[in-house]
Enzyme design. Structure first.
Site, PDB file in Angstrom:
ATOM      1  N   ARG A 187       0.826  -1.224   0.000  1.00 49.21           N
ATOM      2  CA  ARG A 187       0.000   0.000   0.000  1.00 49.21           C
ATOM      3  C   ARG A 187       0.855   1.268   0.000  1.00 49.21           C
ATOM      4  NH1 ARG A 187      -2.660  -3.710  -0.756  1.00 49.21           N
ATOM      5  NH2 ARG A 187      -4.705  -4.259   0.063  1.00 49.21           N
ATOM      6  N   SER A 259     -11.108  -0.109   3.040  1.00 48.85           N
ATOM      7  CA  SER A 259     -10.340  -0.304   4.283  1.00 48.85           C
ATOM      8  C   SER A 259      -9.777   1.031   4.753  1.00 48.85           C
ATOM      9  CB  SER A 259      -9.159  -1.245   4.039  1.00 48.85           C
ATOM     10  OG  SER A 259      -9.637  -2.455   3.521  1.00 48.85           O
ATOM     11  N   GLU A 355      -5.049   4.189   5.762  1.00 49.73           N
ATOM     12  CA  GLU A 355      -4.718   3.881   4.372  1.00 49.73           C
ATOM     13  C   GLU A 355      -5.073   5.048   3.433  1.00 49.73           C
ATOM     14  OE1 GLU A 355      -5.650  -0.180   2.905  1.00 49.73           O
ATOM     15  OE2 GLU A 355      -6.487   0.840   1.165  1.00 49.73           O
TER      16      GLU A 355
END
Ligand SMILES: Cc1cc2nc3c(=O)[nH]c(=O)nc-3n(C[C@H](O)[C@H](O)[C@H](O)COP(=O)(O)OP(=O)(O)OC[C@H]3O[C@@H](n4cnc5c(N)ncnc54)[C@H](O)[C@@H]3O)c2cc1C
Length: 359
Positions: A187, A259, A355
């Site tokens: 990520r 998320s 995130e």
């Protein structure tokens, strides 16, 4: 406001002014509520959509663009506006997908930054390519896919990226970065770490015909069995779409950005200690000797699943997803996120990292 020659005024009101030129549109004092999947209210001093690749250099040369803070925007599915943006919000919205070079067993495919990601996945599958099937139904634009190296169901987009084309604001030129130069990680990428420097204009993918399918991950095999079909790139994409639709709150129905926290990677000793106390805590190898823990499990175990403060909430369907039940502000959602982060840190000694980009 000074406007570049060639741009013309389309509409002016006391609140907003909208302008356009060849290949771009500009809206002054623009509402961003419809441009982020949390659907929180925010405004940009100026919102610029660049619809033709050639127009970007011209737009970036405008004095009012050069002098303002710049925020790149794709589909708005991985950011949270906690305030108005005091400058220019720029969306590279050009479309187009084509095969640049066919090598038989694989091909180099170029997609412009404004293409819808899921459309690209289905474009590639429809032409017999494999690889992107596990990444089906991830919202957003192609140009944002390298930013956090999107990943799902055991695959990451870095496995298929050959080159990223971007406008380098430092060099004031269009550059091509090969896969290793993008410094992809979980990520994460060079672009996420240096958000003011690169404006991604296109991505080139090396897509195989007939890649090895990854179906051993998070229920894909079971879903294929339920569907009663053999595993092909197309059926794996369908299975992933079924699983995602069942598991994740739909942003069209309830505002969210998928998320909200990354799965934390901790030292092996800390993971072993936590798993001795909590044997049900899911854990996987996290690279470089670290262990990746399930953020969803930690949040649920800390009692936050389904929590709600006003219209800001933690989804009751999936503990990793923060939601806007209606009229929450971005600041209220962020406040709740901080409570979740701090609660997990207190209980487990693990720090969760957001995130999405917090604006
Ligand atoms: C329901 C849901 C499910 C999701 N599931 C997943 C998942 O499984 N896996 C996953 O990885 N992500 C997932 N996401 C997050 C998100 O979809 C991805 O990160 C996606 O790539 C973001 O694309 P976007 O166009 O919406 O980017 P935006 O949210 O608009 O932008 C994200 C970041 O990229 C930057 N950016 C955007 N375009 C450019 C550009 N052209 N050049 C430079 N910088 C740019 C922005 O400044 C920002 O920092 C999910 C989101 C939702 C809402």
């Amino acid at each position: 406001m000074r406007v570049a020659s060639g741009a013309r005024m389309k509409h002016v009101s006391s609140m907003t002014a909208s302008l356009s030129g060849p290949g771009y549109t500009i809206v002054k004092n623009a509402a961003l509520e419809g441009r982020n999947t949390f659907r929180v209210a925010a405004r940009a001093e100026m919102l610029i959509d660049v619809n033709k690749p050639g127009a970007l250099a011209e737009v970036l040369a405008f004095p009012f663009v050069r002098s303002q803070p710049l925020l790149l925007l794709g589909g708005g599915s991985n950011l949270l506006f906690t305030r108005d943006w005091p400058g220019v919000v720029l969306c590279v919205a050009a479309h187009g997908v084509r095969i640049v070079e066919d090598r038989g067993g694989s091909a180099l495919v170029r997609a412009e930054a404004g293409e819808n990601w899921n459309d690209l996945v289905h474009w590639s599958l429809g032409r017999g390519f494999a690889g992107l099937e596990n990444l089906a139904l991830i919202p957003g634009h192609v140009g944002a896919a390298p930013i956090q190296n999107i990943g799902a169901y055991g695959r990451e987009v870095r496995e298929f990226i050959a080159t990223v084309e971007a406008w380098d604001r430092q060099a004031n030129a269009l550059v091509r970065l090969d896969n290793s130069a993008c410094a992809f990680a979980y990520r994460d990428s060079l672009f996420k770490r240096d958000p003011q420097r690169y404006i991604i204009t296109a991505v080139e993918f090396l897509l195989p015909r007939g890649a090895e399918l990854r179906i051993d991950y998070a229920g894909i095999g079971d879903e294929l069995q339920r569907m009663g079909v053999a595993a092909t790139p197309q059926t794996v994409a369908e299975a992933v779409a079924h699983l995602r639709t069942r598991k994740l709150p739909n942003p069209a129905l309830i505002g969210n950005a998928g998320s909200f926290f990354k799965n934390p990677i901790v030292a092996a000793e800390q993971a072993a200690e936590l798993r001795r106390e909590h044997p049900a805590l899911p854990a996987w190898p996290g690279g470089s000797g670290g262990i990746k823990l399930s953020a969803a499990w930690l949040i649920e175990a800390a009692g936050f699943k389904g929590a709600r403060e006003g219209d800001a909430g933690v989804s009751a369907q999936h503990a990793l997803v923060l939601v806007n039940h209606g009229r929450a502000t971005g600041a209220q959602i962020w406040e709740l996120a901080c409570k979740v982060r701090d609660g997990v840190a207190r209980l487990f000694g693990v720090t969760l990292e957001a995130e999405p980009i917090i604006v």
